[in-house]
Design a protein around this motif. Structure first.
Motif: not given
Length: 72
Positions: A12-14, A47-50, A54-55, A60-64
């Protein structure tokens, strides 16, 4: 063991850093016509792709469980 909360916080900081970089690249009003496509526009696309990557990683991390064996 992976620290899920720390990972999500860092990601989120990224996102905040990506937003700041995007703001720095926004066109500044100037006299004359702007070029149809500039290097800054290309960097904004990157930056849009990045941000999308990141999102997706945050979601993925929140769900697993980050410490789950994936059987490789």
């Amino acid at each position: 063991m992976a620290n899920k909360d720390l990972y999500i916080a860092k990601m989120r900081a990224a996102l905040t850093e990506v937003d700041a970089a995007r703001a720095a690249l926004q066109p500044v009003p100037a006299d004359g016509d702007k070029a149809p496509f500039t290097v800054a526009d290309q960097l904004l696309d990157e930056l849009f792709y990045a941000e999308c990557v990141i999102r997706r990683a945050i979601s993925f991390a929140e769900l697993n469980d980050l410490n789950r064996d994936i059987g490789i």
